[in-house]
Design an enzyme around this catalytic site. Structure first.
Site, short mmCIF file in Angstrom:
data_model
loop_
_atom_site.label_atom_id
_atom_site.label_comp_id
_atom_site.label_asym_id
_atom_site.label_seq_id
_atom_site.Cartn_x
_atom_site.Cartn_y
_atom_site.Cartn_z
N ASN A 63 17.53 55.43 -6.14
CA ASN A 63 16.73 54.42 -6.84
C ASN A 63 16.46 53.23 -5.93
O ASN A 63 17.29 52.84 -5.10
CB ASN A 63 17.36 54.01 -8.17
CG ASN A 63 18.82 53.65 -8.13
OD1 ASN A 63 19.56 54.08 -7.24
ND2 ASN A 63 19.25 52.87 -9.09
N GLU A 89 15.05 49.41 -6.37
CA GLU A 89 14.67 48.37 -7.33
C GLU A 89 13.75 47.33 -6.68
O GLU A 89 13.48 47.40 -5.47
CB GLU A 89 15.93 47.74 -7.91
CG GLU A 89 16.75 48.80 -8.67
CD GLU A 89 17.98 48.25 -9.36
OE1 GLU A 89 18.42 47.12 -9.06
OE2 GLU A 89 18.50 48.98 -10.24
N CYS A 94 13.03 55.10 -9.98
CA CYS A 94 14.23 55.90 -10.21
C CYS A 94 14.45 56.88 -9.06
O CYS A 94 13.51 57.29 -8.36
CB CYS A 94 14.12 56.68 -11.52
SG CYS A 94 14.38 55.70 -13.01
N GLU A 119 15.14 60.01 -9.25
CA GLU A 119 14.43 61.27 -9.50
C GLU A 119 13.00 61.20 -8.98
O GLU A 119 12.49 62.16 -8.38
CB GLU A 119 14.39 61.58 -11.01
CG GLU A 119 15.74 61.89 -11.63
CD GLU A 119 16.47 60.66 -12.15
OE1 GLU A 119 16.21 59.55 -11.63
OE2 GLU A 119 17.29 60.80 -13.06
N CYS A 124 16.65 59.39 -17.30
CA CYS A 124 15.94 58.61 -18.32
C CYS A 124 14.76 59.43 -18.85
O CYS A 124 14.37 60.46 -18.28
CB CYS A 124 15.47 57.28 -17.74
SG CYS A 124 13.99 57.37 -16.70
N CYS A 131 11.88 60.04 -16.44
CA CYS A 131 12.22 61.00 -15.39
C CYS A 131 12.26 62.43 -15.93
O CYS A 131 11.93 63.38 -15.22
CB CYS A 131 13.52 60.63 -14.70
SG CYS A 131 13.29 59.22 -13.61
N1 THU Z 1 17.99 55.05 -12.82
C1 THU Z 1 17.68 56.15 -12.07
O1 THU Z 1 17.45 56.04 -10.86
N2 THU Z 1 17.60 57.35 -12.71
C2 THU Z 1 17.89 57.55 -14.02
O2 THU Z 1 17.74 58.65 -14.52
C3 THU Z 1 18.40 56.44 -14.83
C4 THU Z 1 18.22 55.09 -14.24
C5 THU Z 1 18.08 53.75 -12.15
C6 THU Z 1 17.00 52.79 -12.49
C7 THU Z 1 17.65 51.47 -12.16
O3 THU Z 1 17.50 51.23 -10.76
C8 THU Z 1 19.11 51.70 -12.45
O4 THU Z 1 19.28 53.12 -12.49
C9 THU Z 1 19.58 51.08 -13.75
O5 THU Z 1 18.79 51.46 -14.80
#
Ligand code: THU
Length: 133
Positions: free
Chosen positions: A41, A43, A52, A54, A85, A88
């Protein structure tokens, strides 16, 4: 095999850029033609622009010329087992069959395996679109 996916995901998770959530996620994909792709991920100060893990792994796979996910492993640092999520799940389904395997892991081990059919039932896909090829 699964160990390979797990170590790839745990390794790439270290590169996650998470100054805001402090929640690192790593993903490794084995494609239909047996290649491996990873993502973490990433940000952003403009929060909704975060990506994300994924999504990163899927983009790497598509950029590499592959369009089928055979297996995908998701790992995070937390005590609770991570699940992808909703957004994703939709992104993964675009490049999955209903039998694509979803592996959920902690840093130490793979704790759960499910199919795309289980992860996202009643999914919206291209069959709903009215287009002619
Ligand atoms: N996140 C992912 O990378 N994948 C997921 O399936 C769930 C959430 C990340 C997004 C964000 O950077 C952090 O996790 C907190 O939500």
């Amino acid at each position: 095999e699964e160990k390979m996916l797990h170590s790839l995901a745990v390794n790439v998770m270290e590169n996650a850029y998470v100054p805001y959530s402090k929640f690192k996620v790593g993903v490794a994909i084995k494609s239909g033609n047996n290649k491996y792709y990873v993502g973490c991920n990433v940000e952003n100060a403009a929060y909704p622009q975060g990506i994300c893990a994924e999504a990163g792994a899927i983009s790497a796979m598509v950029a590499g010329g592959c369009s089928l996910i055979s297996e995908v492993l998701v790992v995070s640092e937390g005590d609770r087992l991570i699940v992808p999520c909703g957004g994703c799940r939709q992104k993964l389904s675009e490049f999955s069959t209903s039998d694509t395997r979803i592996l959920l892991a902690t840093i130490t081990e793979i704790e759960k395996t499910l199919s795309m059919r289980d992860l996202l039932p009643f999914s919206f896909d291209k069959r709903f679109l009215n287009f002619t090829e």
